[in-house]
Scaffold this motif. Structure first.
Motif, mmCIF file in Angstrom:
data_model
loop_
_atom_site.group_PDB
_atom_site.id
_atom_site.type_symbol
_atom_site.label_atom_id
_atom_site.label_comp_id
_atom_site.label_asym_id
_atom_site.label_seq_id
_atom_site.Cartn_x
_atom_site.Cartn_y
_atom_site.Cartn_z
ATOM 1 N N GLY A 99 0.712 -1.265 0.078
ATOM 2 C CA GLY A 99 -0.047 0.083 0.137
ATOM 3 C C GLY A 99 0.952 1.374 -0.021
ATOM 4 O O GLY A 99 0.667 2.277 -0.754
ATOM 5 N N ILE A 100 1.986 1.280 0.587
ATOM 6 C CA ILE A 100 2.911 2.466 0.852
ATOM 7 C C ILE A 100 3.419 2.545 -0.675
ATOM 8 O O ILE A 100 3.531 3.627 -1.098
ATOM 9 N N LEU A 101 4.086 1.492 -1.289
ATOM 10 C CA LEU A 101 4.329 1.732 -2.748
ATOM 11 C C LEU A 101 3.314 1.907 -3.830
ATOM 12 O O LEU A 101 3.605 2.685 -4.680
ATOM 13 N N THR A 102 2.116 1.692 -3.437
ATOM 14 C CA THR A 102 0.997 2.178 -4.054
ATOM 15 C C THR A 102 0.973 3.676 -4.075
ATOM 16 O O THR A 102 0.711 4.469 -5.208
ATOM 17 N N ILE A 103 0.780 4.413 -2.794
ATOM 18 C CA ILE A 103 0.718 5.655 -2.681
ATOM 19 C C ILE A 103 1.806 6.333 -3.337
ATOM 20 O O ILE A 103 1.545 7.654 -4.344
ATOM 21 N N SER A 118 -4.662 -2.553 4.647
ATOM 22 C CA SER A 118 -3.629 -2.672 5.841
ATOM 23 C C SER A 118 -2.575 -1.926 5.682
ATOM 24 O O SER A 118 -1.477 -2.415 6.035
ATOM 25 N N THR A 119 -2.811 -0.615 5.020
ATOM 26 C CA THR A 119 -1.436 0.137 5.249
ATOM 27 C C THR A 119 -1.138 1.006 6.390
ATOM 28 O O THR A 119 -1.802 1.696 6.747
ATOM 29 N N LEU A 177 10.341 4.613 3.363
ATOM 30 C CA LEU A 177 9.312 4.572 2.447
ATOM 31 C C LEU A 177 7.703 5.223 2.981
ATOM 32 O O LEU A 177 7.121 5.939 2.133
ATOM 33 N N ILE A 178 7.755 4.721 4.187
ATOM 34 C CA ILE A 178 6.452 5.273 5.036
ATOM 35 C C ILE A 178 6.442 6.770 5.042
ATOM 36 O O ILE A 178 5.336 7.323 4.777
ATOM 37 N N ASN A 179 7.458 7.281 5.576
ATOM 38 C CA ASN A 179 7.719 8.728 5.588
ATOM 39 C C ASN A 179 7.615 9.400 4.327
ATOM 40 O O ASN A 179 6.742 10.326 4.254
#
Length: 248
Positions: A99-103, A118-119, A177-179
């Protein structure tokens, strides 16, 4: 570099279907296995579907310890380019780190629709911040995860993931990546479906609301599930999850 062996069930998948495509991205420590039930349902519905294996996943922890966030994002980007060659429209759905990569891909390519499952909005374990300091002393933090992000005991038996350890620097790269994804959220314009289980014991409980309140999309749908743990694409209730994603 030494040859790597892909674990059975962790193989990537690409199916040529219609002119509408869906890119499915699996989670951190996981494998394409997590997205293959959903992929099957999308294939049945006539879509072209791609489920890449992110570097270091579905092989060994030592292999993953050599990979970075740049590797994961680069592979996801390449998969988006590949499926786009066969499709007029491409949507993206990602689980957890997927999901993070999707963003991040949505910020870059502006697909029509994205699904975030579930991101996480952050890593709950603050030890990830200290990873560069810990790395000289240990490469992998050993652990035992009997749940594997699943409530379904039968699914746990076949879930292809790393349940015995976490590469120290991999957690640090995930945090980066999340940041980056959280900073990109206001500039994401794709229609978004955001899904999280109330029983998720992996990501922070406020992740769905946090992401929904900050994403720049004009059309946002949110779904709270009452069944399933973290890996809801392969857990109890996966049929409902697949149905709502295909409907979206």
């Amino acid at each position: 570099m030494a040859d790597i062996t892909i674990l059975p069930g962790a193989e990537p998948l690409f199916h040529r279907g219609g002119r509408r495509g869906v890119l499915l991205l699996h989670g951190f420590l996981g494998s394409p296995f997590e997205m293959k039930y959903l992929a099957g349902k999308l294939i049945d519905a006539g879509y072209t579907v791609s489920v890449p294996r992110l570097p270091g996943h579905g092989t060994s922890l030592d292999d993953m310890a050599r990979c970075t966030g740049r590797d994961w994002l680069g592979t996801a980007r390449d998969a988006y380019y590949d499926i786009s060659e066969h499709c007029d429209e491409v949507s993206i759905a990602g689980l957890s780190m997927g999901g993070i990569l999707t963003i991040l891909l949505a910020f870059e390519f502006s697909p029509g629709e994205i699904v975030l499952v579930s991101t996480p909005r952050r890593i709950p374990d603050r030890r990830a911040v200290l990873a560069p300091l810990v790395r000289p002393f240990t490469k992998i933090i050993r652990r035992v995860d009997e749940e594997k992000g699943l409530d379904d005991p039968e699914a746990r038996k076949v879930h292809v993931c790393y349940s015995d350890g976490v590469p120290v620097m991999a957690a640090w790269h995930l945090r980066k990546l999340i940041n980056a994804a959280m900073k990109a959220l206001p500039r994401v314009s794709s229609d978004a479906l955001i899904i999280q289980s109330r029983r998720d014991r992996v990501v922070p409980a406020d992740s769905l609301d946090y992401i929904a309140s900050r994403i720049g999309s004009s059309s946002i749908a949110t779904v709270w599930l009452d069944r399933g743990n973290h890996t809801v694409t392969a857990d109890v209730g996966k049929e409902d999850v697949a149905r709502m994603i295909i409907g979206f």
